[in-house]
Scaffold this motif. Structure first.
Motif, short mmCIF file in Angstrom:
data_model
loop_
_atom_site.label_atom_id
_atom_site.label_comp_id
_atom_site.label_asym_id
_atom_site.label_seq_id
_atom_site.Cartn_x
_atom_site.Cartn_y
_atom_site.Cartn_z
N CYS A 41 0.85 -0.94 0.34
CA CYS A 41 0.07 -0.03 0.38
C CYS A 41 0.96 0.97 -0.10
O CYS A 41 2.23 1.09 0.13
N THR A 42 0.12 2.34 -0.27
CA THR A 42 1.28 4.02 -0.07
C THR A 42 1.38 3.85 1.43
O THR A 42 0.79 3.77 1.90
N PRO A 43 2.94 4.87 1.70
CA PRO A 43 3.12 5.46 3.21
C PRO A 43 1.55 5.56 3.49
O PRO A 43 1.42 5.90 5.15
N ALA A 44 0.47 6.69 2.57
CA ALA A 44 -0.75 7.45 3.50
C ALA A 44 -1.51 6.04 3.73
O ALA A 44 -2.14 6.56 5.05
N THR A 45 -1.28 4.99 3.04
CA THR A 45 -2.52 4.30 4.40
C THR A 45 -1.59 3.06 4.90
O THR A 45 -2.73 2.05 5.43
#
Length: 251
Positions: free
Chosen positions: A59-63
């Motif tokens: 996943c992206t670092p934001a999620t």
């Protein structure tokens, strides 16, 4: 056209062996959705329940914190949608949307939902796509005729395996094989059920099942778990019923 039934694929359904370890039972990489994280969680849970030895959500670092704190402990989360490992045996892209461009892969994959809207899809002989009727029409607007004709033409034209979801799901192969699945109850018409299906197929591919058999088995098992769940079904009910269905086939 044949009806989808266990006799078609039972002999190739993966069976756990005494010498198995998690890597020999397959490694699935699931690309995490950037917003609709529940879709990824449903797919990952189903993928693990169908027997895949290791399920990894990239996943992206934001999620990352969302997935890390909401997924079961046995599912690994990596803060990189393109996480790579030579032991990956199947990839699932698209449930809940895509965080970026599609990944190019050299192993079996499932493309669902958001992956079907990508500008260019990376297809191959071991790719399964899982559109519903609306997605199919947008993906292949020039394909006309009844559903049987269209799904077979799409599989031949695209060179991949097509699961056209609906009240009677069709599964078609590039070589002309096609089956119709009739065991799914109408309670499956609920948010997230398609994400569970894509996870099932990815988990079977990861364990070495051939794409057509994996698609047929995943669709049938999906319908059977829904039948067992009965009235009031929500998508998160389905993964917990998978072991009971698999118990009918394990020796």
């Amino acid at each position: 056209m044949r009806e989808n039934e266990p006799a078609l694929w039972r002999s190739s359904l993966p069976q756990p062996q005494s010498e198995d370890h998690k890597y020999s039972r397959g490694v699935s990489r699931i690309v995490g959705a950037p917003e609709m994280t529940g879709a990824t969680r449903l797919a990952a849970t189903a993928c693990a329940r169908i027997g895949c030895g290791l399920v990894v959500v990239g996943c992206t670092p934001a999620t990352y914190d969302i997935y890390r704190t909401t997924l079961p402990a046995h599912i690994v989360v990596k803060p990189d949608p393109a996480w790579q490992d030579s032991r990956i045996t199947a990839t699932l892209q698209g449930p809940g949307g895509m965080p970026g461009a599609l990944l190019d892969v050299d192993h079996p994959q499932v493309l669902d939902a958001g992956a079907l809207h990508a500008n260019s899809m990376s297809l191959g002989s071991c790719t399964v796509i899982t559109p519903h009727e609306g997605e199919f029409g947008r993906l292949l607007p020039n394909f006309q005729g009844d559903r049987n004709v269209r799904v077979l033409a799409a599989a031949r034209e695209m060179g991949c395996f097509v699961v056209l979801k609906g009240h009677e799901t069709l599964i078609a192969a590039p070589d002309g094989r096609c089956v119709i699945n009739t065991n799914a109850p109408p309670t499956l018409a609920t948010a997230g059920s398609g994400d569970v299906l894509s996870g099932l197929i990815a988990g079977l591919l990861a364990q070495g099942m051939e794409p057509f058999d994996a698609a047929c088995a995943g669709v049938w098992i999906h319908g059977e778990t829904a039948r067992m769940a009965g009235a009031g079904l929500v998508a998160s009910d389905l993964p917990d019923l998978i072991p009971e269905v698999l118990g009918e086939f394990y020796l």
